[in-house]
Design a protein around this motif. Structure first.
Motif, PDB file in Angstrom:
ATOM      1  N   HIS A  68      12.185  85.037  91.318  1.00  0.00           N
ATOM      2  CA  HIS A  68      12.518  85.892  92.448  1.00  0.00           C
ATOM      3  C   HIS A  68      13.938  86.439  92.373  1.00  0.00           C
ATOM      4  N   ASP A  69      14.815  85.773  91.636  1.00  0.00           N
ATOM      5  CA  ASP A  69      16.186  86.264  91.540  1.00  0.00           C
ATOM      6  C   ASP A  69      16.237  87.650  90.898  1.00  0.00           C
ATOM      7  N   TRP A  70      15.329  87.931  89.947  1.00  0.00           N
ATOM      8  CA  TRP A  70      15.311  89.248  89.327  1.00  0.00           C
ATOM      9  C   TRP A  70      14.851  90.320  90.308  1.00  0.00           C
ATOM     10  N   LEU A  71      13.866  89.998  91.118  1.00  0.00           N
ATOM     11  CA  LEU A  71      13.428  90.952  92.137  1.00  0.00           C
ATOM     12  C   LEU A  71      14.559  91.271  93.112  1.00  0.00           C
ATOM     13  N   LEU A  72      15.273  90.240  93.537  1.00  0.00           N
ATOM     14  CA  LEU A  72      16.368  90.439  94.480  1.00  0.00           C
ATOM     15  C   LEU A  72      17.492  91.246  93.843  1.00  0.00           C
ATOM     16  N   ASN A  73      17.787  90.990  92.583  1.00  0.00           N
ATOM     17  CA  ASN A  73      18.842  91.749  91.907  1.00  0.00           C
ATOM     18  C   ASN A  73      18.479  93.228  91.792  1.00  0.00           C
ATOM     19  N   CYS A  74      17.236  93.514  91.385  1.00  0.00           N
ATOM     20  CA  CYS A  74      16.815  94.913  91.225  1.00  0.00           C
ATOM     21  C   CYS A  74      16.803  95.650  92.560  1.00  0.00           C
ATOM     22  N   SER A  75      16.275  95.013  93.583  1.00  0.00           N
ATOM     23  CA  SER A  75      16.220  95.679  94.890  1.00  0.00           C
ATOM     24  C   SER A  75      17.622  95.886  95.451  1.00  0.00           C
ATOM     25  N   SER A  76      18.509  94.931  95.272  1.00  0.00           N
ATOM     26  CA  SER A  76      19.883  95.090  95.753  1.00  0.00           C
ATOM     27  C   SER A  76      20.615  96.183  94.994  1.00  0.00           C
ATOM     28  N   ALA A  77      20.335  96.301  93.697  1.00  0.00           N
ATOM     29  CA  ALA A  77      20.973  97.345  92.895  1.00  0.00           C
ATOM     30  C   ALA A  77      20.558  98.733  93.387  1.00  0.00           C
ATOM     31  N   LEU A  78      19.275  98.940  93.633  1.00  0.00           N
ATOM     32  CA  LEU A  78      18.808 100.236  94.111  1.00  0.00           C
ATOM     33  C   LEU A  78      19.356 100.548  95.495  1.00  0.00           C
ATOM     34  N   ALA A  79      19.322  99.554  96.385  1.00  0.00           N
ATOM     35  CA  ALA A  79      19.817  99.785  97.745  1.00  0.00           C
ATOM     36  C   ALA A  79      21.317 100.021  97.753  1.00  0.00           C
ATOM     37  N   GLY A  80      22.056  99.305  96.891  1.00  0.00           N
ATOM     38  CA  GLY A  80      23.498  99.506  96.831  1.00  0.00           C
ATOM     39  C   GLY A  80      23.886 100.809  96.165  1.00  0.00           C
ATOM     40  N   GLY A  81      23.117 101.228  95.167  1.00  0.00           N
ATOM     41  CA  GLY A  81      23.426 102.471  94.480  1.00  0.00           C
ATOM     42  C   GLY A  81      23.044 103.709  95.259  1.00  0.00           C
ATOM     43  N   PHE A  82      21.997 103.608  96.082  1.00  0.00           N
ATOM     44  CA  PHE A  82      21.529 104.755  96.863  1.00  0.00           C
ATOM     45  C   PHE A  82      21.363 104.333  98.324  1.00  0.00           C
ATOM     46  N   PRO A  83      22.473 104.090  99.028  1.00  0.00           N
ATOM     47  CA  PRO A  83      22.384 103.578 100.407  1.00  0.00           C
ATOM     48  C   PRO A  83      21.763 104.565 101.386  1.00  0.00           C
ATOM     49  N   GLN A  84      21.704 105.841 101.013  1.00  0.00           N
ATOM     50  CA  GLN A  84      21.136 106.843 101.911  1.00  0.00           C
ATOM     51  C   GLN A  84      19.636 107.037 101.720  1.00  0.00           C
ATOM     52  N   VAL A  85      19.045 106.296 100.769  1.00  0.00           N
ATOM     53  CA  VAL A  85      17.605 106.436 100.507  1.00  0.00           C
ATOM     54  C   VAL A  85      16.874 105.302 101.224  1.00  0.00           C
ATOM     55  N   PRO A  86      16.144 105.610 102.297  1.00  0.00           N
ATOM     56  CA  PRO A  86      15.539 104.534 103.110  1.00  0.00           C
ATOM     57  C   PRO A  86      14.567 103.643 102.350  1.00  0.00           C
ATOM     58  N   VAL A  87      13.818 104.208 101.392  1.00  0.00           N
ATOM     59  CA  VAL A  87      12.813 103.393 100.712  1.00  0.00           C
ATOM     60  C   VAL A  87      13.463 102.266  99.925  1.00  0.00           C
ATOM     61  N   PHE A  88      14.644 102.496  99.376  1.00  0.00           N
ATOM     62  CA  PHE A  88      15.313 101.444  98.610  1.00  0.00           C
ATOM     63  C   PHE A  88      15.883 100.362  99.529  1.00  0.00           C
ATOM     64  N   ALA A  89      16.386 100.767 100.695  1.00  0.00           N
ATOM     65  CA  ALA A  89      16.861  99.776 101.665  1.00  0.00           C
ATOM     66  C   ALA A  89      15.700  98.932 102.170  1.00  0.00           C
TER      67      ALA A  89
END
Length: 311
Positions: free
Chosen positions: A193-214
């Motif tokens: 699960h750590d890999w899932l959390l890392n990938c999702s956090s990377a997308l949300a942090g890189g594109f904070p204005q994109v709701p689907v990633f948050a």
């Protein structure tokens, strides 16, 4: 050549519609593992749409790129894509999407680097608080007991991975309840699960204005806990797992009137104590198969002109 624009619109439509459909559905809490898979497929579909749009835009803007992309394609297939009709926006679209892809990769490396730094700090602190005995060798799955007045247990990824539990948790949790907490943490480790959390956090942090990633990040944090709860409850029972969660988190104010970082714990306990029936195997299989097809749709859309030309 409108295909790149169509792919971008398809990605945007997927990013808007899919999270809303998942939010309205009643099955994700009942089948968190399936929901994790569906979310990954949705995000993969959005990324595939952008990647294909970037490739086709670049092929239309620069002949050298188009020659590589369609190097083995018959002439009529190349003509079907009408690369020569690409407007000046094609280069802009390709560059913008390429920058977005490079930024995503950079954010992923940054998130992985931060996670590794956190693990190194925690592992160094762990060695100070629980040093290896003379002649002892660190092994995978080693259980480390820390002297602490705060009941806690966690899995520390790395090489080797370690399961950590405090003495307060050992005093508070007895028998099967302690086993349920350890099984919960082991469930996180086995599913990576750590890999899932890392990938999702990377997308949300890189594109904070994109709701689907948050939404992807928030749901990953919630669903991995539900999946680990199910792993523990299947072995030691839902009531035992719920009681273990209560005893492990009540000192943190998780069940008080004020919101805390553990505000999700009461919902997890309620879910364990009032379980809904699992979906039938056939429906789980249909959901899994349907989700796997979502990233395939933009690929099929991209191949439509070529398939028509060959037909």
């Amino acid at each position: 050549m409108m295909l790149p624009a169509a792919l971008v619109l398809l990605g945007a439509l997927t990013a808007v519609v899919a999270p809303r459909l998942l939010a309205r559905a009643d099955w994700p809490d009942r089948e968190p593992v399936v929901a994790l898979w569906v979310w990954q497929c949705v995000v993969a579909a959005v990324i595939v749409c952008c990647a294909l749009s970037m490739t086709l835009s670049a092929a239309g803007a620069w002949h050298a790129v188009g020659g590589h992309v369609f190097a083995t394609a018959p002439g009529r297939v190349v003509e079907a894509y009408a690369l020569g009709t690409a407007g000046p926006w094609a280069a802009t679209t390709a560059v913008a999407l390429a920058c977005g892809g490079l930024w995503s990769v950079a954010m992923l490396f940054r998130e992985v680097g931060r996670a590794r730094a956190r693990r190194r700090r925690r592992r160094a602190d762990l060695l100070v608080r629980a040093p290896l005995l003379p002649g002892e060798v660190a092994v995978s799955g080693r259980l480390v007991v820390l002297e602490s007045e705060r009941p806690d247990a966690w899995w520390l990824p790395g090489t080797p991975p370690q399961l950590v539990v405090t003495t307060a948790a050992l005093r508070r949790l007895k028998g099967r309840k302690l086993d349920a907490v350890l099984a919960h943490e082991q469930g996180h480790a086995r599913a990576r699960h750590d890999w899932l959390l890392n990938c999702s956090s990377a997308l949300a942090g890189g594109f904070p204005q994109v709701p689907v990633f948050a939404a992807f990040r928030d749901e990953m944090h919630r669903l991995v806990e539900l999946a680990a709860d199910d792993t523990a409850s299947r072995r030691f029972g839902r009531l035992t797992t719920a009681l273990a969660l209560v005893e492990l988190n009540e000192h943190r104010g998780a069940f008080g009137p004020c919101p805390t970082p553990q505000a999700h714990v009461p919902a997890r306990v309620h879910r364990l104590l009032t379980p809904a029936d699992r979906l039938p195997p056939a429906r789980r299989l249909r959901l899994t198969a349907a989700a796997a097809l979502v990233p395939v749709v933009p690929v099929l859309v991209a191949f439509v002109p070529g398939l028509r030309a060959l037909g």
